[in-house]
Design an enzyme around this catalytic site. Structure first.
Site, short mmCIF file in Angstrom:
data_model
loop_
_atom_site.label_atom_id
_atom_site.label_comp_id
_atom_site.label_asym_id
_atom_site.label_seq_id
_atom_site.Cartn_x
_atom_site.Cartn_y
_atom_site.Cartn_z
N GLU A 64 -7.31 1.88 -2.89
CA GLU A 64 -5.88 2.01 -3.08
C GLU A 64 -5.25 0.72 -3.59
O GLU A 64 -4.14 0.73 -4.14
CB GLU A 64 -5.22 2.42 -1.76
CG GLU A 64 -3.75 2.77 -1.89
CD GLU A 64 -3.24 3.50 -0.68
OE1 GLU A 64 -2.08 3.29 -0.31
OE2 GLU A 64 -4.00 4.30 -0.10
N PHE A 84 0.87 -1.16 0.00
CA PHE A 84 0.00 0.00 0.00
C PHE A 84 0.91 1.22 0.00
O PHE A 84 2.10 1.13 0.32
CB PHE A 84 -0.90 0.00 1.24
CG PHE A 84 -2.34 -0.36 0.95
CD1 PHE A 84 -2.67 -1.23 -0.08
CD2 PHE A 84 -3.37 0.17 1.70
CE1 PHE A 84 -3.99 -1.56 -0.34
CE2 PHE A 84 -4.69 -0.15 1.45
CZ PHE A 84 -5.00 -1.02 0.43
N HIS A 120 -12.45 11.00 2.83
CA HIS A 120 -12.41 9.56 3.05
C HIS A 120 -12.33 9.12 4.50
O HIS A 120 -12.95 8.13 4.88
CB HIS A 120 -11.22 8.98 2.29
CG HIS A 120 -11.07 7.49 2.40
ND1 HIS A 120 -12.10 6.62 2.06
CD2 HIS A 120 -10.05 6.71 2.82
CE1 HIS A 120 -11.69 5.37 2.26
NE2 HIS A 120 -10.46 5.40 2.72
N ARG A 158 -0.82 9.19 0.81
CA ARG A 158 -2.15 9.56 0.31
C ARG A 158 -2.29 11.07 0.15
O ARG A 158 -2.93 11.54 -0.81
CB ARG A 158 -3.23 9.01 1.24
CG ARG A 158 -3.48 7.53 1.04
CD ARG A 158 -4.62 7.05 1.90
NE ARG A 158 -4.95 5.67 1.55
CZ ARG A 158 -5.91 4.96 2.15
NH1 ARG A 158 -6.62 5.52 3.11
NH2 ARG A 158 -6.16 3.73 1.78
N LEU A 161 -15.51 5.30 -3.45
CA LEU A 161 -14.10 4.94 -3.38
C LEU A 161 -13.64 4.04 -4.52
O LEU A 161 -14.32 3.08 -4.89
CB LEU A 161 -13.83 4.23 -2.05
CG LEU A 161 -12.36 3.93 -1.75
CD1 LEU A 161 -11.57 5.22 -1.58
CD2 LEU A 161 -12.24 3.07 -0.50
N GLN A 205 -8.61 13.03 5.92
CA GLN A 205 -7.91 12.44 4.78
C GLN A 205 -8.80 12.45 3.54
O GLN A 205 -9.93 11.98 3.57
CB GLN A 205 -7.51 11.00 5.08
CG GLN A 205 -6.71 10.37 3.95
CD GLN A 205 -6.07 9.06 4.36
OE1 GLN A 205 -6.75 8.07 4.49
NE2 GLN A 205 -4.76 9.07 4.56
N HIS A 225 -8.97 10.79 0.11
CA HIS A 225 -8.42 9.69 -0.67
C HIS A 225 -8.18 10.18 -2.08
O HIS A 225 -8.99 10.91 -2.65
CB HIS A 225 -9.41 8.52 -0.68
CG HIS A 225 -8.81 7.22 -1.08
ND1 HIS A 225 -8.45 6.95 -2.39
CD2 HIS A 225 -8.49 6.11 -0.37
CE1 HIS A 225 -7.95 5.73 -2.45
NE2 HIS A 225 -7.96 5.20 -1.25
N ARG A 275 -3.32 9.34 7.29
CA ARG A 275 -3.45 7.93 7.67
C ARG A 275 -2.73 7.03 6.68
O ARG A 275 -2.85 7.19 5.47
CB ARG A 275 -4.94 7.53 7.72
CG ARG A 275 -5.16 6.08 8.10
CD ARG A 275 -6.63 5.78 8.29
NE ARG A 275 -7.39 5.87 7.07
CZ ARG A 275 -7.55 4.87 6.20
NH1 ARG A 275 -6.99 3.70 6.42
NH2 ARG A 275 -8.29 5.04 5.12
#
Length: 584
Positions: free
Chosen positions: A255, A122, A351, A286, A252, A236, A238, A386
């Site tokens: 990721e 990730f 997000h 991110r 979404l 956050q 995204h 995050r």
């Protein structure tokens, strides 16, 4: 005259039926307590099911060099040094056991050729440590935990709205609820209450949350109970949400698409991450990828629907169907696009709430006796950005800890507190919310989301934040005139009106803290203060409710790094490159 309601009694009451709430309930039950779960949505349909990509744990099944210490430092760096380091250390140490526990309970993790739990990259991870079940990991976790809850006979009362936490003399003794279908009211009495009610990202127009969830209502409940909130300005965005059609804008795009090799291009065909992070490219942090996407769109290099292009077609259809089955189906069903054949258009979307209720790192206890908070509603773990995959790990690591702490408090009590005057006041407050009005609640809700997106979004400045506060004042007045009349369709309008009340309060708190943080740090980007300022803002900004109902802003110094983590900080300091990601 006493209000009409039923009364239920348990040792531990869990508010929220997502991953954190379910794991907390299991822990409290296993510690010998009677537990009740109440949830706003149907069981198995909590917000956790939208978490697609995976759950972090330093299992070292792909990269044997990985270790919980590197997980600590990746999380600490990603949070731009304002997270609770103690909480970060707990997560990194305990996540492997919680993931293996899920596997023992039947979680269908992807496996390596040797049969170990598989992990993938990730963004901003040093090693592959994100365990996964296709691209539906959150749903698989909810299913697994729900099976454990059912096996223990723990009741879940679904479609129950919590209108007020019951607090007397600084002690929480339950919650006041009503049924979304019938309106039946219930006083849920408990020795300990665990709040696992999610975040506040639905306050923004483009959000990866679904309609009528993550409205900030849990944060409002906590404020009125006497809790302190922190870091609400740290939201956050995204990098990749859907751009169209309008009813799906912000949904979404996991990721995991980038984790499996997805590439970002602008309308000119440039793989533009080479300009923003040439080493990590699409697997950068991110906040950097989101800002890169925003900048490309803002400067006119976006696509026809206001996004940039994410291409995973080179992976091949068979691999896509194996690794990203939900994403493949999502775009076929919504846009009639096969991601195995053509790129998809994406843009930043609100997000995750990295701030929330201030809690003790070890027990999840709030400043209100008998009240605990866990999951996205709790602050401290993520800092200013995050690390992808940490949210699911947070639910099971701290869910277990919260459940055990709540059970320990319950076992220590000889009697269960209740206060009739507090219960009566909660009932009267609910009565007052039902009224004939001249305003449609959805209109005010849309106005709120537009104001937050336009002024408290991916980039911010003082003028915009002040404009947002003025608009929130207007919306608060409009909210006092909304029409709320339960009918044959149930009590949904009442729930939406109460959500709106909580949303306006959470939005105001967020905007006040965003104005106070006069710097740019992680996901908080100020065009009028573009640099990070560790001399003045290496703090956690806080907000609480004053006696007059006004929000009072404060701050506390960032907690120091515990001694047992200092050696990892030193070693990471020697390996990491200089710049924003250098350990202090």
């Amino acid at each position: 005259m006493q209000p009409h309601h039923r009364t239920d009694i348990s040792n531990v009451l869990v508010i929220g039926s997502g991953g954190a709430g379910l794991r907390a309930a299991i822990a409290a039950h296993d510690a010998g307590c009677e537990v009740t779960i109440v949830g706003k949505r149907l069981r198995k349909d909590a917000h956790t099911v939208l978490a697609s990509g995976g759950i972090n744990a330093a299992l070292a099944t792909r990269d044997e060099e990985d270790h919980w210490g590197w997980h600590v430092m990746d999380t600490w760096n990603e949070g731009y040094f304002v997270a609770d380091a103690e909480k970060v250390g707990i997560l990194a140490r305990e996540a492997p056991d919680r993931v293996r526990e899920l596997a023992e309970w039947g979680m269908p993790f992807a496996r390596t050729e040797d049969g170990d739990i598989d992990t993938r990259y990730f963004g901003a991870h040093r090693y592959r440590r994100t365990a996964y079940a296709g691209d539906w990991t959150g749903r698989a976790i909810v299913e697994t935990l729900h099976d454990q809850v059912a096996a223990r006979g723990i009741p879940i009362r679904e479609q129950r709205y919590v209108s007020r936490l019951l607090v007397h003399d600084g002690v929480c003794f339950g919650a006041y609820t009503f049924d979304l279908d019938t309106g039946e009211r219930t006083v849920e009495l408990a020795d300990s209450v665990i709040l696992a009610a999610g975040g506040h990202t639905r306050l923004w127009r483009r959000s990866s949350s679904r309609r009528d969830e993550n409205n900030g209502d849990g944060m409002s409940l906590a404020l009125h109970a006497g809790c302190e909130l922190q870091d609400l300005e740290l939201v956050q965005y995204h990098p990749t949400g859907m751009t169209h059609p309008e009813e799906h804008a912000g949904q979404l795009v996991t990721e995991a698409v980038r984790g499996e090799g997805g590439r970002l291009f602008n309308s000119e065909g440039e793989r533009f991450m080479e300009r923003y992070d040439p080493e990590r490219m699409e697997l950068s942090t991110r906040d950097r990828v989101a800002m890169a996407n925003y900048t490309e769109i803002h400067e006119g290099r976006g696509g026809p629907n206001g996004g940039v292009f994410l291409d995973i077609s080179h992976l091949g259809k068979d691999a896509i169907r194996e690794k990203l089955p939900r994403m493949h189906r999502q775009f076929v069903e919504i846009q009639m696009i096969d991601i195995g054949e053509e790129p998809i258009e994406v843009a930043p979307t609100a997000h995750y709430s990295m701030g929330g209720v201030h809690v003790d790192a070890r027990t999840a206890a709030t400043g209100v006796e008998g009240l605990y908070a866990v999951g996205e509603i709790a602050a401290g773990l993520h800092g200013a950005n995050r690390l992808g995959g940490n949210s699911l790990a947070e639910t099971v690591v701290f869910g277990k800890r919260a459940g055990e702490a709540a059970a320990e408090r319950s076992r220590s009590l000889d009697v269960q507190l209740r206060n009739r005057a507090v219960i009566t006041a909660a009932a009267e407050e609910l009565d007052a919310a039902i009224r004939d009005g001249e305003t449609v609640v959805r209109q005010v809700q849309r106005g709120l989301r537009d104001a937050m997106w336009n002024h408290v979004g991916v980039v911010r400045d003082e003028d915009g934040l002040n404009a947002a506060l003025e608009r929130l004042d207007e919306l608060a007045q409009e909210a006092e005139t909304v029409d709320v009349r339960p009918d044959a369709q149930g009590y949904g309008d009442l729930a939406i009106a109460l959500d709106l009340r909580g949303s306006i309060e959470a939005a105001r708190a967020t905007t006040l803290l965003a104005r106070e943080r006069r710097e740019s740090r992680g996901a908080h980007a100020r065009t009028d203060h573009p640099d990070r300022d560790d001399d003045h803002h290496l703090v956690n900004y806080t907000v609480r409710l004053g006696q007059d109902g006004e929000l009072i802003v404060g701050s506390r110094p960032r907690k120091p790094i515990p001694e047992d983590l200092e050696e990892w900080a030193k070693e990471a300091d020697e390996e990491l490159e200089a710049g924003d990601k250098l350990i202090e």
